[in-house]
Motif scaffolding. Structure first.
Motif, PDB file in Angstrom:
ATOM      1  N   ALA A 137       0.835  -1.199   0.000  1.00  0.00           N
ATOM      2  CA  ALA A 137       0.000   0.000   0.000  1.00  0.00           C
ATOM      3  C   ALA A 137       0.865   1.242   0.000  1.00  0.00           C
ATOM      4  O   ALA A 137       0.581   2.216  -0.703  1.00  0.00           O
ATOM      5  N   THR A 140       2.103   1.821  -3.339  1.00  0.00           N
ATOM      6  CA  THR A 140       1.062   2.372  -4.218  1.00  0.00           C
ATOM      7  C   THR A 140       0.902   3.868  -3.989  1.00  0.00           C
ATOM      8  O   THR A 140       0.830   4.648  -4.935  1.00  0.00           O
ATOM      9  N   VAL A 141       0.855   4.243  -2.724  1.00  0.00           N
ATOM     10  CA  VAL A 141       0.686   5.665  -2.420  1.00  0.00           C
ATOM     11  C   VAL A 141       1.847   6.454  -2.981  1.00  0.00           C
ATOM     12  O   VAL A 141       1.667   7.542  -3.546  1.00  0.00           O
ATOM     13  N   ARG A 144       1.348   6.959  -6.614  1.00  0.00           N
ATOM     14  CA  ARG A 144       0.321   7.958  -6.893  1.00  0.00           C
ATOM     15  C   ARG A 144       0.859   9.366  -6.682  1.00  0.00           C
ATOM     16  O   ARG A 144       0.569  10.280  -7.443  1.00  0.00           O
ATOM     17  N   MET A 145       1.642   9.492  -5.624  1.00  0.00           N
ATOM     18  CA  MET A 145       2.192  10.813  -5.361  1.00  0.00           C
ATOM     19  C   MET A 145       3.121  11.224  -6.502  1.00  0.00           C
ATOM     20  O   MET A 145       3.197  12.399  -6.856  1.00  0.00           O
ATOM     21  N   VAL A 147       2.748  10.392  -9.576  1.00  0.00           N
ATOM     22  CA  VAL A 147       1.891  10.834 -10.689  1.00  0.00           C
ATOM     23  C   VAL A 147       1.375  12.237 -10.426  1.00  0.00           C
ATOM     24  O   VAL A 147       1.374  13.104 -11.311  1.00  0.00           O
ATOM     25  N   LEU A 148       0.966  12.456  -9.223  1.00  0.00           N
ATOM     26  CA  LEU A 148       0.429  13.764  -8.862  1.00  0.00           C
ATOM     27  C   LEU A 148       1.482  14.857  -9.036  1.00  0.00           C
ATOM     28  O   LEU A 148       1.177  15.972  -9.433  1.00  0.00           O
ATOM     29  N   GLY A 160       5.606  15.112  -0.307  1.00  0.00           N
ATOM     30  CA  GLY A 160       4.458  14.896   0.568  1.00  0.00           C
ATOM     31  C   GLY A 160       3.550  16.054   0.897  1.00  0.00           C
ATOM     32  O   GLY A 160       2.616  16.356   0.160  1.00  0.00           O
ATOM     33  N   LEU A 161       3.829  16.672   1.993  1.00  0.00           N
ATOM     34  CA  LEU A 161       2.897  17.672   2.505  1.00  0.00           C
ATOM     35  C   LEU A 161       2.787  18.864   1.566  1.00  0.00           C
ATOM     36  O   LEU A 161       1.694  19.309   1.229  1.00  0.00           O
ATOM     37  N   SER A 162       3.933  19.366   1.136  1.00  0.00           N
ATOM     38  CA  SER A 162       3.889  20.549   0.289  1.00  0.00           C
ATOM     39  C   SER A 162       3.198  20.233  -1.026  1.00  0.00           C
ATOM     40  O   SER A 162       2.483  21.064  -1.583  1.00  0.00           O
ATOM     41  N   LEU A 164       0.789  18.135  -1.451  1.00  0.00           N
ATOM     42  CA  LEU A 164      -0.654  18.100  -1.229  1.00  0.00           C
ATOM     43  C   LEU A 164      -1.226  19.509  -1.098  1.00  0.00           C
ATOM     44  O   LEU A 164      -2.304  19.798  -1.608  1.00  0.00           O
TER      45      LEU A 164
ATOM     46  N   PRO B  38       5.305  25.396   1.731  1.00  0.00           N
ATOM     47  CA  PRO B  38       4.309  25.149   2.768  1.00  0.00           C
ATOM     48  C   PRO B  38       4.915  25.107   4.159  1.00  0.00           C
ATOM     49  O   PRO B  38       4.336  25.611   5.107  1.00  0.00           O
ATOM     50  N   ILE B 291      -0.369  16.013   6.774  1.00  0.00           N
ATOM     51  CA  ILE B 291      -0.682  15.394   5.490  1.00  0.00           C
ATOM     52  C   ILE B 291      -2.107  14.883   5.492  1.00  0.00           C
ATOM     53  O   ILE B 291      -2.863  15.086   4.546  1.00  0.00           O
TER      54      ILE B 291
END
Lengths: 195, 473
Positions: A137, A140-141, A144-145, A147-148, A160-162, A164, B38, B291
């Motif tokens: 998992a 997978t995440v 995806r990140m 891709v994002l 990560g956070l930034s 998002l 951020p 997050i």
């Protein structure tokens, strides 16, 4: 600032969108009068104007993605004349230079992160052969990140956070862009029917 | 917003620079801020250096001006001054001395903190244990799980009621909710930060936090209430299966080993029992929590993302949504280029305004059912009155000028819709005023959407307002 008041943001966006579209149209009629733009060029011009309008309405200083978006367009030399007209020559040069610089930095960080990823993959493979569901998992995440990161302008430099946060901001503005362009489309169609 | 009034906009013919992009800083800092923005947003705000550990929910950069952005940090710094605790009241959880270093008054303030209550309510959906809570203030109570034998029980109940009221006010209506929220949080001595997924708790504690047992075991912990008795830790969390007596023992050890020391201002995250307390673990926990907060916001923003569980699926949805939006932009620019070959949008804005007006008018029936049934609606009259509506205002003006009615309508405050009704009544006589009232009703639409976000025409505003609302929590 812009996000604080969605109505104001949308209004500013619309104003800038109309202005930059006007510039795009004006440039077409004045400079290349002999040879009208093809459909694809026109589409690119509209795209560019709306993107720049969105970035400027959002405020490039407030949102990194806005800077990155303009820099991304500035990286394409075909956009140069139009972009020069819309945001001005000085801003265009800065954007182009910034795009080049950020690309270099991102490339370097990608290389190092790739190395790190390979190493960590090897390590995790060595440590636990059957990674289990949670490891899968997590992988997978991570994918995806990744891709994002490609989807959000300027996202290559983010993690990560930034990432998002940027995505959040960007999605809100993108929604506004789609809506305004839909409105313009509808208006144009009505105009077509009337005329 | 640096867009001037319409008449000051540059002429359309040969502009050198239309859109001021504000590139007034060199790109190096810009780039570095792109990489770290951020984080720097959160750390730059408070002057007291508290934000490193992120005890306060990081305000996303466009929520920077929200009334609640400063109080958390401020309150936290105040928190430190409470550190030499008075002896705790007896009967709080049956642990007379232990782990209950704060007087009950603080607890009351804690409970009365609307921000916390709301966050707790909001996050309770994530919390496996918070099933019964729902989204009202009721979620607060099981989380606190106070034994309630304490002398302050009555007032506590009152405060809880307050919390409930305030959270319910600020929930649906962000515009109206800001003020009570702000007032209450200002009055409160502290503010807690919500923990994402109920995973970590950051309690404003001074260095004594690090003296807690550090078994290194990472467990999902609920939001911390360090002034609560140990018993409800168990009830709240359920993952740490420790007996009350064990808690009592540990608590005793803690409080005895903790001398009243001068407040320090840099530790805000307190590990729960059984969690690692070194700074890396704390920072990591705070990061993860932020997050998940972002994920929650994105979940609210992306349609169809509400029902999915799991981070990967949610990211999938987000990716799909962003892609679809980008494709839509592509498609729309193609469509615009096709529909409007000259890219001539000069006389468009009147159509645009009309279009906005028409697209909003069906909404009116849902939002103002009484008005629609009673009075004739302006948009019904519109076809009969015909062209003067659009032409009278917009024909003589150019592109910029025709934004003007929009300006007025947007700038006007939408206090009540009585002017709208008046506009309806004498719409037949006055076209101009009628037009403006229409626009105003469009704006009112926007407001009405904060409650009901369903339609696509204005969903941008609505969703933004929800986001905005969340930002202020």
């Amino acid at each position: 600032m812009a996000m604080h008041d969605p109505r104001r943001f949308k209004k500013a966006f619309m104003e800038r969108l109309l202005l930059s579209l006007q510039v795009a149209a004006g440039g077409e009629s004045s400079s290349s009068n002999s040879k009208p733009m093809g459909l694809r060029e026109r589409r690119d011009a509209v795209r560019l104007s709306s993107d720049v309008a969105m970035a400027s309405a959002r405020g490039p200083r407030a949102a990194p993605w806005a800077r990155a978006l303009v820099a991304h367009h500035a990286a394409d030399p075909r956009n140069a004349p139009l972009l020069r007209r819309i945001i001005g020559a000085a801003a265009y040069h800065r954007a182009a230079a910034a795009g080049e610089r950020s690309r270099r930095i991102v490339r370097r960080s990608q290389q190092s992160s790739r190395r790190k990823r390979i190493r960590s993959l090897a390590m995790s493979a060595a440590s636990n052969v059957n990674g289990g569901a949670s490891a899968a998992a997590r992988r997978t995440v991570k994918g995806r990140m990744r891709v994002l990161r490609r989807l959000v302008p300027g996202g290559e430099a983010l993690r990560g956070l930034s990432l998002l946060s940027e995505t959040l901001d960007y999605v809100v503005c993108l929604k506004a862009q789609v809506e305004l362009m839909q409105t313009l489309c509808k208006g144009s169609q009505q105009q077509l029917q009337l005329g | 917003m640096n867009c001037g009034p319409p008449d000051q906009l540059p002429p359309a013919t040969a502009p050198s620079c239309f859109l001021n992009l504000n590139w007034d800083q060199s790109m190096d800092p810009a780039l570095s801020s792109m990489v770290s923005s951020p984080a720097s947003n959160s750390t730059a705000a408070p002057p007291d250096g508290l934000a490193l550990h992120g005890i306060s929910p990081q305000q996303p950069h466009y929520g920077g001006g929200t009334p609640l952005s400063s109080p958390p940090k401020l309150n936290l710094s105040m928190m430190g001054q409470f550190h030499p605790y008075p002896p705790p009241p007896p009967g709080a959880g049956g642990l007379p001395i232990l782990e209950n270093p704060m007087p009950m008054g603080h607890l009351d303030q804690f409970l009365a903190d609307p921000g916390f209550a709301e966050r707790a309510a909001r996050l309770s959906g994530f919390d496996a244990r918070g099933g019964g809570g729902g989204y009202g203030g009721a979620a607060v109570q099981p989380q606190f799980g106070l034994p309630d034998a304490s002398p302050a029980g009555g007032s506590k109940e009152m405060e809880l009621g307050n919390t409930r009221d305030e959270s319910s006010v600020s929930g649906p209506a962000p515009g109206g909710g800001e003020i009570p929220l702000k007032g209450a949080s200002d009055g409160n001595a502290r503010k807690r930060k919500a923990s994402g997924k109920g995973k970590s708790k950051d309690s404003p504690m001074s260095t004594s936090a690090s003296k807690e047992d550090s078994s290194g075991k990472r467990c999902k912990s609920t939001e911390e209430r360090e002034n609560n008795a140990a018993g409800e830790e168990n009830s709240g969390k359920g993952k740490v299966a420790q007996s009350n007596s064990e808690n009592g023992k540990k608590g005793g050890k803690e409080s005895s080993s903790k001398p009243p020391e001068p407040p320090k201002d840099y530790i805000h995250v307190r590990a729960r029992r059984g969690e690692a307390t070194d700074s890396h673990s704390l920072a990591e926990r705070v990061r993860r929590e932020k997050i998940s907060q972002r994920m929650k916001l994105l979940q609210d923003l992306v349609p169809g993302c509400n029902k999915v569980v799991g981070k990967a699926v949610m990211l999938d949805e987000i990716i799909n949504y962003v892609q679809s939006l980008q494709r839509q932009v592509e498609f729309l620019s193609m469509k615009l280029a096709t529909v409007n070959p000259q890219l001539d949008f000069n006389n468009l804005p009147n159509l645009l305004a009309k279009d906005m007006h028409q697209s909003c008018s069906p909404l009116q029936s849902s939002h103002f059912p009484l008005e629609t049934s009673g009075a004739p609606l302006p948009y019904i009259n519109q076809p009969q009155q015909g062209n003067p509506l659009g032409c009278g205002l917009t024909n003589g003006m150019d592109n910029q000028g025709s934004m003007h009615p929009l300006d007025q309508a947007f700038c006007r405050q939408m206090g009540s819709h009585h002017p709208f009704l008046n506009g309806v009544s004498d719409a037949a006589s006055q076209v101009g005023a009628f037009w403006q009232d229409d626009l105003q009703s469009v704006v009112q639409m926007d407001m009405g959407q904060s409650q009901e976000i369903a339609t696509s025409s204005n969903s941008y505003n609505g969703s933004l307002q929800t986001v905005h609302m969340k930002m202020e929590l």
